[in-house]
Design a protein around this motif. Sequence first.
Motif, PDB file in Angstrom:
ATOM      1  N   PHE A 167       0.826  -1.221   0.000  1.00 11.84           N
ATOM      2  CA  PHE A 167       0.000   0.000   0.000  1.00 11.84           C
ATOM      3  C   PHE A 167       0.858   1.268   0.000  1.00 11.84           C
ATOM      4  O   PHE A 167       0.420   2.305  -0.494  1.00 11.84           O
ATOM      5  CB  PHE A 167      -0.937   0.056   1.218  1.00 11.84           C
ATOM      6  CG  PHE A 167      -1.953  -1.047   1.299  1.00 11.84           C
ATOM      7  CD1 PHE A 167      -2.083  -1.998   0.290  1.00 11.84           C
ATOM      8  CD2 PHE A 167      -2.803  -1.146   2.401  1.00 11.84           C
ATOM      9  CE1 PHE A 167      -3.034  -3.012   0.372  1.00 11.84           C
ATOM     10  CE2 PHE A 167      -3.759  -2.149   2.492  1.00 11.84           C
ATOM     11  CZ  PHE A 167      -3.872  -3.092   1.482  1.00 11.84           C
ATOM     12  N   TYR A 190       1.203   3.525  -2.956  1.00  3.89           N
ATOM     13  CA  TYR A 190       0.280   3.089  -4.004  1.00  3.89           C
ATOM     14  C   TYR A 190      -0.652   4.258  -4.345  1.00  3.89           C
ATOM     15  O   TYR A 190      -1.391   4.732  -3.474  1.00  3.89           O
ATOM     16  CB  TYR A 190      -0.531   1.877  -3.524  1.00  3.89           C
ATOM     17  CG  TYR A 190      -1.471   1.326  -4.561  1.00  3.89           C
ATOM     18  CD1 TYR A 190      -1.041   0.384  -5.485  1.00  3.89           C
ATOM     19  CD2 TYR A 190      -2.796   1.758  -4.628  1.00  3.89           C
ATOM     20  CE1 TYR A 190      -1.895  -0.118  -6.446  1.00  3.89           C
ATOM     21  CE2 TYR A 190      -3.661   1.264  -5.581  1.00  3.89           C
ATOM     22  CZ  TYR A 190      -3.206   0.326  -6.488  1.00  3.89           C
ATOM     23  OH  TYR A 190      -4.055  -0.168  -7.441  1.00  3.89           O
ATOM     24  N   TYR A 239      -0.706   6.753  -1.666  1.00  2.00           N
ATOM     25  CA  TYR A 239      -1.131   6.469  -0.285  1.00  2.00           C
ATOM     26  C   TYR A 239       0.114   6.474   0.607  1.00  2.00           C
ATOM     27  O   TYR A 239       1.110   5.824   0.291  1.00  2.00           O
ATOM     28  CB  TYR A 239      -1.870   5.127  -0.194  1.00  2.00           C
ATOM     29  CG  TYR A 239      -2.397   4.864   1.201  1.00  2.00           C
ATOM     30  CD1 TYR A 239      -3.530   5.514   1.666  1.00  2.00           C
ATOM     31  CD2 TYR A 239      -1.729   3.998   2.055  1.00  2.00           C
ATOM     32  CE1 TYR A 239      -3.992   5.312   2.952  1.00  2.00           C
ATOM     33  CE2 TYR A 239      -2.180   3.784   3.350  1.00  2.00           C
ATOM     34  CZ  TYR A 239      -3.311   4.441   3.790  1.00  2.00           C
ATOM     35  OH  TYR A 239      -3.759   4.240   5.074  1.00  2.00           O
ATOM     36  N   CYS A 250      -3.778   0.600   6.257  1.00  3.49           N
ATOM     37  CA  CYS A 250      -4.922   1.517   6.319  1.00  3.49           C
ATOM     38  C   CYS A 250      -5.597   1.286   7.667  1.00  3.49           C
ATOM     39  O   CYS A 250      -5.950   0.135   7.995  1.00  3.49           O
ATOM     40  CB  CYS A 250      -5.932   1.237   5.214  1.00  3.49           C
ATOM     41  SG  CYS A 250      -5.284   1.388   3.542  1.00  3.49           S
ATOM     42  N   ASP A 265      -6.428  -2.679   7.242  1.00  5.05           N
ATOM     43  CA  ASP A 265      -6.307  -3.265   5.907  1.00  5.05           C
ATOM     44  C   ASP A 265      -4.817  -3.288   5.592  1.00  5.05           C
ATOM     45  O   ASP A 265      -4.128  -2.269   5.759  1.00  5.05           O
ATOM     46  CB  ASP A 265      -7.085  -2.392   4.916  1.00  5.05           C
ATOM     47  CG  ASP A 265      -7.253  -3.045   3.555  1.00  5.05           C
ATOM     48  OD1 ASP A 265      -6.632  -4.094   3.302  1.00  5.05           O
ATOM     49  OD2 ASP A 265      -8.011  -2.476   2.739  1.00  5.05           O
ATOM     50  N   ASP A 287      -3.743  -9.498   0.176  1.00  3.94           N
ATOM     51  CA  ASP A 287      -4.499  -8.328   0.643  1.00  3.94           C
ATOM     52  C   ASP A 287      -5.559  -8.849   1.612  1.00  3.94           C
ATOM     53  O   ASP A 287      -6.282  -9.799   1.270  1.00  3.94           O
ATOM     54  CB  ASP A 287      -5.137  -7.664  -0.594  1.00  3.94           C
ATOM     55  CG  ASP A 287      -5.867  -6.364  -0.312  1.00  3.94           C
ATOM     56  OD1 ASP A 287      -5.848  -5.880   0.824  1.00  3.94           O
ATOM     57  OD2 ASP A 287      -6.471  -5.836  -1.287  1.00  3.94           O
ATOM     58  N   HIS A 333     -11.549  -7.197  -5.766  1.00  2.00           N
ATOM     59  CA  HIS A 333     -10.774  -7.180  -7.008  1.00  2.00           C
ATOM     60  C   HIS A 333      -9.991  -8.469  -7.205  1.00  2.00           C
ATOM     61  O   HIS A 333      -9.675  -9.166  -6.228  1.00  2.00           O
ATOM     62  CB  HIS A 333      -9.790  -6.000  -6.961  1.00  2.00           C
ATOM     63  CG  HIS A 333      -9.027  -5.923  -5.658  1.00  2.00           C
ATOM     64  ND1 HIS A 333      -7.786  -6.469  -5.480  1.00  2.00           N
ATOM     65  CD2 HIS A 333      -9.372  -5.397  -4.448  1.00  2.00           C
ATOM     66  CE1 HIS A 333      -7.386  -6.266  -4.230  1.00  2.00           C
ATOM     67  NE2 HIS A 333      -8.332  -5.629  -3.577  1.00  2.00           N
ATOM     68  N   HIS A 365      -4.337  -4.726  -7.682  1.00  2.00           N
ATOM     69  CA  HIS A 365      -5.686  -4.659  -8.252  1.00  2.00           C
ATOM     70  C   HIS A 365      -5.666  -5.188  -9.673  1.00  2.00           C
ATOM     71  O   HIS A 365      -5.080  -4.577 -10.563  1.00  2.00           O
ATOM     72  CB  HIS A 365      -6.208  -3.218  -8.234  1.00  2.00           C
ATOM     73  CG  HIS A 365      -6.445  -2.700  -6.857  1.00  2.00           C
ATOM     74  ND1 HIS A 365      -6.080  -1.442  -6.449  1.00  2.00           N
ATOM     75  CD2 HIS A 365      -7.011  -3.279  -5.778  1.00  2.00           C
ATOM     76  CE1 HIS A 365      -6.416  -1.269  -5.172  1.00  2.00           C
ATOM     77  NE2 HIS A 365      -6.970  -2.370  -4.739  1.00  2.00           N
ATOM     78  N   GLU A 404     -13.993  -8.506  -0.304  1.00  2.00           N
ATOM     79  CA  GLU A 404     -13.882  -7.600   0.846  1.00  2.00           C
ATOM     80  C   GLU A 404     -15.141  -6.804   1.140  1.00  2.00           C
ATOM     81  O   GLU A 404     -15.239  -5.623   0.815  1.00  2.00           O
ATOM     82  CB  GLU A 404     -12.697  -6.651   0.661  1.00  2.00           C
ATOM     83  CG  GLU A 404     -12.591  -5.912  -0.650  1.00  2.00           C
ATOM     84  CD  GLU A 404     -11.352  -4.984  -0.663  1.00  2.00           C
ATOM     85  OE1 GLU A 404     -11.124  -4.288   0.337  1.00  2.00           O
ATOM     86  OE2 GLU A 404     -10.638  -4.966  -1.681  1.00  2.00           O
ATOM     87  N   TRP A 464      -8.336  10.383   0.753  1.00  2.00           N
ATOM     88  CA  TRP A 464      -8.323   8.930   0.905  1.00  2.00           C
ATOM     89  C   TRP A 464      -9.462   8.385   1.752  1.00  2.00           C
ATOM     90  O   TRP A 464     -10.191   7.491   1.302  1.00  2.00           O
ATOM     91  CB  TRP A 464      -6.992   8.474   1.546  1.00  2.00           C
ATOM     92  CG  TRP A 464      -5.886   8.438   0.557  1.00  2.00           C
ATOM     93  CD1 TRP A 464      -4.911   9.375   0.389  1.00  2.00           C
ATOM     94  CD2 TRP A 464      -5.650   7.425  -0.420  1.00  2.00           C
ATOM     95  NE1 TRP A 464      -4.086   9.002  -0.630  1.00  2.00           N
ATOM     96  CE2 TRP A 464      -4.508   7.806  -1.140  1.00  2.00           C
ATOM     97  CE3 TRP A 464      -6.295   6.225  -0.755  1.00  2.00           C
ATOM     98  CZ2 TRP A 464      -3.995   7.037  -2.180  1.00  2.00           C
ATOM     99  CZ3 TRP A 464      -5.788   5.454  -1.788  1.00  2.00           C
ATOM    100  CH2 TRP A 464      -4.649   5.856  -2.495  1.00  2.00           C
ATOM    101  N   GLU A 521     -11.726  -8.815   4.789  1.00  2.00           N
ATOM    102  CA  GLU A 521     -11.201  -9.159   3.462  1.00  2.00           C
ATOM    103  C   GLU A 521     -10.212 -10.305   3.543  1.00  2.00           C
ATOM    104  O   GLU A 521      -9.392 -10.363   4.465  1.00  2.00           O
ATOM    105  CB  GLU A 521     -10.470  -7.941   2.869  1.00  2.00           C
ATOM    106  CG  GLU A 521      -9.755  -8.209   1.550  1.00  2.00           C
ATOM    107  CD  GLU A 521      -9.046  -6.973   0.985  1.00  2.00           C
ATOM    108  OE1 GLU A 521      -8.640  -6.096   1.766  1.00  2.00           O
ATOM    109  OE2 GLU A 521      -8.901  -6.910  -0.247  1.00  2.00           O
TER     110      GLU A 521
HETATM  111  N1  MF3 Z   1      -7.489  -3.400   0.320  1.00  2.00           N
HETATM  112  C1  MF3 Z   1      -7.402  -2.117  -0.291  1.00  2.00           C
HETATM  113  C2  MF3 Z   1      -7.998  -2.167  -1.653  1.00  2.00           C
HETATM  114  O1  MF3 Z   1      -8.171  -3.228  -2.156  1.00  2.00           O
HETATM  115  C3  MF3 Z   1      -6.021  -1.658  -0.469  1.00  2.00           C
HETATM  116  C4  MF3 Z   1      -5.732  -0.295  -0.002  1.00  2.00           C
HETATM  117  S1  MF3 Z   1      -5.431   0.723  -1.289  1.00  2.00           S
HETATM  118  C5  MF3 Z   1      -4.184   1.749  -0.822  1.00  2.00           C
HETATM  119  O2  MF3 Z   1      -8.327  -1.159  -2.206  1.00  2.00           O
HETATM  120  F1  MF3 Z   1      -4.090   2.647  -1.707  1.00  2.00           F
HETATM  121  F2  MF3 Z   1      -4.420   2.250   0.364  1.00  2.00           F
HETATM  122  F3  MF3 Z   1      -3.087   1.091  -0.805  1.00  2.00           F
END
Ligand code: MF3
Length: 258
Positions: free
Chosen positions: A58, A61, A64, A69, A96, A107, A170, A177, A203, A220, A234
């Motif tokens: 993450f 990403y 982020y 998370c 997460d 994930d 996803h 993703h 999830e 976010w 998830e």
């Molecule tokens: N489990 C989240 C998702 O599938 C992942 C976090 S996205 C991020 O969207 F950007 F925070 F990394």
Amino acid sequence: MPISIKSEKEIELMRESGRLLSIVHDELGKSIRPGISTKDIDRLGEEIIRGFGCIPSFLNYNGYPASICVSINDEVVHGIPNKKRILKEGDIVSLDAGLIYKGFHSDAARTHRVGTVSEEASQLINVTRECFFQGIQFAKAGYHLHDISAAIHAYAEKFGYGVVRDLVGHGIGTHLHEAPEVPNFRQKTKGVLLKPGMTLAIEPMIAAGTWKVKFLDDGWTAVTADHSLAAHYENTVLITEGDPEIFTLSHSDRESMQ
Ligand code: MF3
Ligand code: CO
């Protein structure tokens, strides 16, 4: 992007990726208590992931800024860790996390109770987890993707809960993703036919009130529009001819299910 079908060798790497992530979640779960900051949780998560020689997927990403998370109460997903944000008794907190092991992603998310929580909060957490297990009854070869979505939706509805629509599960593999999107709510179409070797991050994100979310100014954090509590559960799963294999369940997750 077409849906990738993983080879035996790729499946073995995803299995290990998921196993390691399940340990991350077990350890993070043990750290949850009143007084800990969401930044402390992120630091601990990053440290464990790197300790395994893995990469926190993450971090950076789409910009982020953290590895884990951390989303509290009405925050549904993608809360940004902050040293000033302190967990308190009665909160619920969704963690997460994702990692990359030898090029393969896993994930997973869990919602935890901080100390003792209300009966309402506790039921929401339980039902969100149950939504996942309702959904994966259809996560096997021969069913269609949206059978999973419908089962999750139907179960959440029984409790009068809102199923978040703006964020979905996803496909997952060499990318965090991948195709297909895995909605948690009923669809008008059947969705793709599920085949052995597909790997999905399923999830459910469930709210005690409305399904509608809004995004905070940080760009976010998704929060429920009515500020009702939300929970997230998830796992990364493998489609097979029979029951799906859940890569991101730990030993203690499995034991607590018996
Ligand atoms: N489990 C989240 C998702 O599938 C992942 C976090 S996205 C991020 O969207 F950007 F925070 F990394
Ligand atoms: Co995900």
